[in-house]
Write a protein that holds these residues in place. Structure first.
Motif, PDB file in Angstrom:
ATOM      1  N   VAL A 100       0.451  -1.084  -0.089  1.00  0.00           N
ATOM      2  CA  VAL A 100      -0.019  -0.129  -0.422  1.00  0.00           C
ATOM      3  C   VAL A 100       1.097   1.024  -0.343  1.00  0.00           C
ATOM      4  O   VAL A 100       1.984   1.450   0.423  1.00  0.00           O
ATOM      5  CB  VAL A 100      -1.078  -0.152   1.017  1.00  0.00           C
ATOM      6  CG1 VAL A 100      -1.863   1.397   1.024  1.00  0.00           C
ATOM      7  CG2 VAL A 100      -1.850  -1.529   1.671  1.00  0.00           C
ATOM      8  N   GLY A 103      -0.632   6.965  -0.373  1.00  0.00           N
ATOM      9  CA  GLY A 103      -2.485   7.182  -0.947  1.00  0.00           C
ATOM     10  C   GLY A 103      -3.247   6.068  -1.018  1.00  0.00           C
ATOM     11  O   GLY A 103      -4.734   7.078  -1.321  1.00  0.00           O
ATOM     12  N   GLY A 104      -2.896   5.223  -0.042  1.00  0.00           N
ATOM     13  CA  GLY A 104      -3.947   4.618  -0.453  1.00  0.00           C
ATOM     14  C   GLY A 104      -4.044   3.296  -1.343  1.00  0.00           C
ATOM     15  O   GLY A 104      -5.053   2.265  -1.682  1.00  0.00           O
ATOM     16  N   ASN A 105      -3.184   3.222  -2.491  1.00  0.00           N
ATOM     17  CA  ASN A 105      -3.034   2.772  -3.767  1.00  0.00           C
ATOM     18  C   ASN A 105      -2.529   1.333  -4.115  1.00  0.00           C
ATOM     19  O   ASN A 105      -1.367   1.481  -2.722  1.00  0.00           O
ATOM     20  CB  ASN A 105      -2.777   3.864  -4.814  1.00  0.00           C
ATOM     21  CG  ASN A 105      -3.606   4.108  -5.528  1.00  0.00           C
ATOM     22  OD1 ASN A 105      -5.210   4.242  -5.071  1.00  0.00           O
ATOM     23  ND2 ASN A 105      -3.273   5.981  -5.715  1.00  0.00           N
ATOM     24  N   TRP A 106      -1.631   0.486  -4.391  1.00  0.00           N
ATOM     25  CA  TRP A 106      -1.489  -0.353  -4.635  1.00  0.00           C
ATOM     26  C   TRP A 106      -0.289  -0.630  -5.221  1.00  0.00           C
ATOM     27  O   TRP A 106      -0.376   0.167  -6.683  1.00  0.00           O
ATOM     28  CB  TRP A 106      -2.133  -2.113  -4.080  1.00  0.00           C
ATOM     29  CG  TRP A 106      -2.946  -2.033  -3.450  1.00  0.00           C
ATOM     30  CD1 TRP A 106      -3.850  -1.536  -2.456  1.00  0.00           C
ATOM     31  CD2 TRP A 106      -2.441  -3.184  -1.898  1.00  0.00           C
ATOM     32  NE1 TRP A 106      -3.910  -2.325  -1.278  1.00  0.00           N
ATOM     33  CE2 TRP A 106      -3.975  -2.902  -0.855  1.00  0.00           C
ATOM     34  CE3 TRP A 106      -1.743  -4.433  -2.068  1.00  0.00           C
ATOM     35  CZ2 TRP A 106      -3.460  -4.256   0.070  1.00  0.00           C
ATOM     36  CZ3 TRP A 106      -0.758  -4.437  -1.643  1.00  0.00           C
ATOM     37  CH2 TRP A 106      -2.499  -4.483   0.075  1.00  0.00           C
ATOM     38  N   ALA A 130      -3.980  -8.605   4.584  1.00  0.00           N
ATOM     39  CA  ALA A 130      -3.869  -7.479   4.113  1.00  0.00           C
ATOM     40  C   ALA A 130      -4.057  -7.571   2.412  1.00  0.00           C
ATOM     41  O   ALA A 130      -4.950  -6.697   1.947  1.00  0.00           O
ATOM     42  CB  ALA A 130      -2.279  -6.412   3.756  1.00  0.00           C
ATOM     43  N   VAL A 134      -8.215  -7.210  -0.275  1.00  0.00           N
ATOM     44  CA  VAL A 134      -8.241  -6.347  -2.010  1.00  0.00           C
ATOM     45  C   VAL A 134      -8.068  -7.351  -3.131  1.00  0.00           C
ATOM     46  O   VAL A 134      -8.485  -6.931  -4.364  1.00  0.00           O
ATOM     47  CB  VAL A 134      -6.981  -5.468  -2.307  1.00  0.00           C
ATOM     48  CG1 VAL A 134      -7.316  -4.033  -1.041  1.00  0.00           C
ATOM     49  CG2 VAL A 134      -5.485  -6.030  -1.933  1.00  0.00           C
TER      50      VAL A 134
END
Length: 488
Positions: A100, A103-106, A130, A134
């Motif tokens: 992660v 910005g919370g993007n993977w 984690a 997703v």
């Protein structure tokens, strides 16, 4: 006319150069390298095509010529054959597994799955909670854990002052001391009981005192003859068995000590993660953004928290970008790499100057990642289970992890334990028992002849002989007191 011909030649030459450059660019493109070979029989027509994301890591995925090969490529081919699909492989753009971002993007392969840039990820991708939130994971196709990769010359401790004791364990040395004392006592006892060794206890002196017996046993250990020399059969039986015991013992000691000196496999000072934290000679780190890093971050174990705090404070210096960089750094500097144990086993196999510490924590598995709504998740899990049950996964593991270094155990030349010499100790015990029985038989035969001559009971004579031989000093003192009283 000449100008037109010249212009035509220039145009044709430019087209040919552009074509060659485009072909060269295609050869360097991972997607073209990994593209599946067309089926000459047309059997692949009409089958679904999946886009597969992966990462270059030996031996899972490697570039060989114009294609990709490795454990994951063989696994993918087997799955495609079982589930009837075609595939197109692409190497992950950022070279990351998946973490992660701020910005919370993977990032990495997980990010490509979420952005629908790939349908599945077939790589050494660790299944974590984690990531499971997703994407979906199949049944793990490889089991692993977290270990410590070290270089042998930085990991091995200096030879101790008493390194000559290393061929045998503490228990073995204790057993040998007990065997030595027991054998010497049996020599002393049998020499006193046997009439062939000591015919007249009241008039003769027994040469096999306890101190002389200790000296005789020590002489056999040094492969040197020592006086007194045994004369009775019972004493010779014990002496021969002890000599054979010492010969086999010295052969085992010399062989094991030579192996210890040549292999340099003395015990590692870094056995556990706690040992790694306590030392100050080695830096340690892991892959940046890997599941290993977040394992230590989320762990409640105080030792694991200390490791995370160390890596976080010095992340620019101790965290590495790729697995290859980590292995090279371990080989070139005083650096310990914390990572997947199965990958470290391969590194230790390919580079024989590397070694993995014994402790492995955080048991985990490598799985195939898909989108959460993917219809391929369950079929892929079932296919992986079938491959495991048929032994194909074990075959792939042996194929890609085979190395001469893997066949050498780190503990091959460890200290010998008492069970390894159990037969030797048993033979010595049987020999001592036979020697005592022979001495009793010799004394019994002598007692029967003395009883017949003195017309006494054989048991009484036998008992008197034993008391006389075992308490000779007390008997002599008693006889001297009796003679003194008679003179008075």
């Amino acid at each position: 006319m000449d100008k037109g011909l010249h212009f035509t030649i220039c145009v044709v030459t430019a087209v040919l150069l552009l074509r060659e450059s485009s072909q060269a660019g295609e050869e360097k493109d991972p997607e073209v390298l990994a593209a599946p070979k067309p089926d000459p029989r047309g059997a692949g027509e009409g089958l679904p095509t999946l886009t597969v994301t992966t990462i270059l890591e030996d031996p899972y995925v490697m570039v060989r010529g114009a294609e990709l090969e490795g454990y994951c490529m063989d696994l993918l081919a087997a799955l495609a054959g079982m589930l009837r699909f075609q595939y197109r492989v692409r190497v992950v753009g950022d070279g990351q597994y998946g973490a992660v971002a701020a910005g919370g993007n993977w990032s990495g392969m997980i990010g490509e799955i979420l952005r629908r840039e790939a349908d599945i990820a077939v790589a050494p991708l660790t299944v974590t909670s984690a990531r499971e939130e997703v994407v979906s994971f199949t049944t793990p196709f490889l089991q692993t854990g977290i270990g410590i990769l070290l270089r042998k010359d930085t990991a091995s401790q200096d030879m101790s002052f008493f390194h000559f004791l290393s061929p045998f364990s503490k228990e073995t040395w204790t057993a040998l001391l007990f065997a030595y004392l027991l054998t010497c006592f049996c020599l002393f006892l049998v020499a006193r009981l046997s009439p062939c060794e000591w015919n007249e206890p009241k008039n003769e002196e027994n040469h096999f005192t306890f101190l002389n017996s200790l000296w005789f046993g020590a002489g056999a250990l040094a492969l040197q003859g020592a006086t007194p020399r045994p004369q009775a059969l019972s004493v010779r039986v014990i002496a021969v068995v002890w000599w054979l015991f010492t010969l086999a013992l010295l052969a085992a000691y010399i062989a094991n000590f030579t192996a210890l000196l040549s292999s340099g496999s003395e015990q590692l000072p870094i056995q556990t993660f706690e040992d790694l934290v306590k030392q100050r000679n080695l830096e340690f780190g892991t892959l940046e953004g890997s599941s290993t890093f977040y394992y230590f971050k989320n762990s409640k174990n105080p030792i694991h928290q200390m490791i995370y705090e160390y890596m976080e404070k010095r992340r620019e210096h101790v965290l590495v970008k790729t697995y290859q960089e980590a292995v090279q750094r371990v080989m070139d500097s005083n650096y310990a790499f914390i990572g997947e144990s199965i990958s470290q086993d391969l590194a230790a196999a390919r580079h024989c100057n590397l070694i993995r510490a014994p402790e492995v924590i955080g048991a985990r598995g490598f799985g195939i990642a898909t989108t959460q709504a993917s219809p391929w998740t369950k079929p892929l899990s079932i296919a992986v289970l079938k491959l495991r049950e048929s032994g194909d996964l074990d075959y792939l593991r042996n194929k890609w992890w085979e190395s001469s270094c893997l066949r050498q155990s780190r503990d091959r030349w460890g200290p010998l334990e008492p069970p390894a010499l159990g037969g030797l100790f048993l033979t010595l015990g049987i020999g001592l028992a036979l020697g005592i029985l022979a001495a009793l038989a010799e004394l019994s035969s002598s007692s029967r002849r003395a009883a017949a001559h003195a017309k006494k009971s054989c048991c009484s004579v036998f008992t008197e002989e034993i008391c006389t031989r075992l308490r000779i000093k007390g008997a002599a003192r008693q006889s001297q007191d009796t003679s003194g009283k008679a003179n008075a």
